[in-house]
Design an enzyme around this catalytic site. Structure first.
Site, PDB file in Angstrom:
ATOM      1  N   CYS A 122       0.806  -1.218   0.000  1.00 16.09           N
ATOM      2  CA  CYS A 122       0.000   0.000   0.000  1.00 16.09           C
ATOM      3  C   CYS A 122       0.844   1.275   0.000  1.00 16.09           C
ATOM      4  CB  CYS A 122      -0.942  -0.005   1.203  1.00 16.09           C
ATOM      5  SG  CYS A 122      -1.983  -1.478   1.294  1.00 16.09           S
ATOM      6  N   HIS A 268      -3.511   6.744   2.473  1.00 17.92           N
ATOM      7  CA  HIS A 268      -3.898   5.444   1.926  1.00 17.92           C
ATOM      8  C   HIS A 268      -5.302   5.113   2.405  1.00 17.92           C
ATOM      9  CE1 HIS A 268      -4.272   1.267   1.127  1.00 17.92           C
ATOM     10  NE2 HIS A 268      -3.952   0.861   2.343  1.00 17.92           N
ATOM     11  N   ASN A 299     -10.264  -0.758  -0.105  1.00 19.94           N
ATOM     12  CA  ASN A 299      -8.813  -0.691  -0.040  1.00 19.94           C
ATOM     13  C   ASN A 299      -8.235  -1.269  -1.325  1.00 19.94           C
ATOM     14  OD1 ASN A 299      -6.079  -1.094   0.426  1.00 19.94           O
ATOM     15  ND2 ASN A 299      -6.343  -1.903   2.491  1.00 19.94           N
TER      16      ASN A 299
END
Length: 343
Positions: A122, A268, A299
């Site tokens: 990520c 993020h 996500n």
């Protein structure tokens, strides 16, 4: 005395254009609940997620990357032939070699651009952005395409109550090019490998080569499961909330600005509770726009920051020239934060 000539790169670098691609299929929480014992209210309260996008068969890592990249190139006002390097961050391109970046560079029509993949989870977009800045200032490329792309639906265990609702698919891309003034700040990045086990792939690929079914995970019907991403939710949450707020502050300090100087915060998109906690810890003023793309996109790992950036600019919630703090963090555990001027 060295005989090597000094590099002739640009004095600075900046993001010139951004593009994104979200798969056409929108998956609400109700679909996730078909295989886990939970509720829509629980998922929303724990993560903020109401929907996510899952890719169809034709929406491959390459296809999504090319779509997002085409938009970023057009937004930057350059031609694909001008791109000197293509950097792709992904953990869901399943061919070990060659790098998917080479296929993307070719299909976009670059003139034999340098192309390679990176695996930084990520934080991958931040890692790629830092590499791009270095190439431009050093002089090895005038324009660099940075792509974050994932098909995390391929790595999701739909029977895992802790993670089944988290992940989505998509691609985000930016074109980084020369600038006459600072527009990408110093990167604060690093890793904490002692915590690597908190986010990981359930089973290494080589275990499937052996074919020892007794040591492979099985689904509720007794079938061998494909590898998936698993995590220790509470440990990751605590790390992200407490440690990443410190990293974000370090990035502000490195750029020489305070929270009051910010216009936008693009963390993020892992979990809205993490985002809320970081906003509180950083004491961001009310005028700072906060990206919350996680609500409808989930996500998407390396794709989450550029996708959120694109949406903020497209909706008018952020505008060209705004000062934004971006921070990515995830498997490794790795992280990267910097301050940028939006394209």
């Amino acid at each position: 005395m060295s005989k090597i000539k000094p590099s002739k790169g640009a004095p600075y670098a900046r993001i010139l254009g951004v593009g994104g691609y979200r798969p056409t299929r929108v998956v609400p929480n109700e679909v996730i609940l078909e295989k886990i014992d939970s509720s829509d209210e629980w998922i929303r309260s724990r993560s903020g997620i109401s929907t996510r996008h899952w890719a169809g068969d034709e929406e491959t890592v390459a296809m999504m990357s090319i779509e997002a990249s085409g938009k970023a190139i057009a937004d930057a006002g350059i031609a694909a032939e001008q791109i000197g390097a293509v950097v792709v961050s992904t953990v869901s391109h399943f061919a070990q070699t060659p790098a998917i970046a080479t296929e993307i560079a070719d299909k976009l029509g670059t003139q034999k651009a340098a192309a390679f993949d990176i695996s930084a989870g990520c934080a991958g977009f931040g890692y790629g952005l830092t590499l791009a800045k270095g190439m431009i200032v050093e002089g090895s490329a005038e324009y660099v395409l940075v792509i974050g792309v994932e098909r995390l639906s391929d790595l999701t265990d739909l029977e895992d109550r802790a993670t089944a609702f988290l992940f989505g698919d998509g691609a985000g891309a930016v074109v980084v090019g020369p600038a006459q003034e600072p527009a990408i700040g110093p990167t604060v990045w690093g890793s904490e490998g002692d915590k690597a086990g908190t986010i990981k792939q359930t089973v290494p690929w080589d275990k499937y080569r052996v074919g020892d079914v007794e040591h492979l995970p099985l689904d509720s019907e007794g079938n061998v499961k494909f590898p998936a991403i698993t995590q220790e939710g509470q440990a990751v949450f605590r790390w992200a909330v407490f440690e990443m707020a410190k990293v974000a502050q370090q990035a502000l300090d490195a750029a020489g600005i305070t929270p009051d100087d910010l216009d936008v915060f693009i963390p993020h998109q892992a979990n809205e509770r993490i985002i809320d906690s970081m906003v509180k810890t950083l004491k961001l003023p009310e005028h700072v726009t906060v990206a919350r793309d996680v609500r409808t996109t989930g996500n998407t790992s390396a794709a989450s920051i550029p996708l959120a950036m694109e949406r903020l600019l497209a909706t008018g919630e952020a505008k060209s020239g705004d000062t934004a703090l971006v921070i990515g963090f995830g498997a490794g555990l790795v992280y990267a934060a910097t301050v940028v001027t939006l394209p």
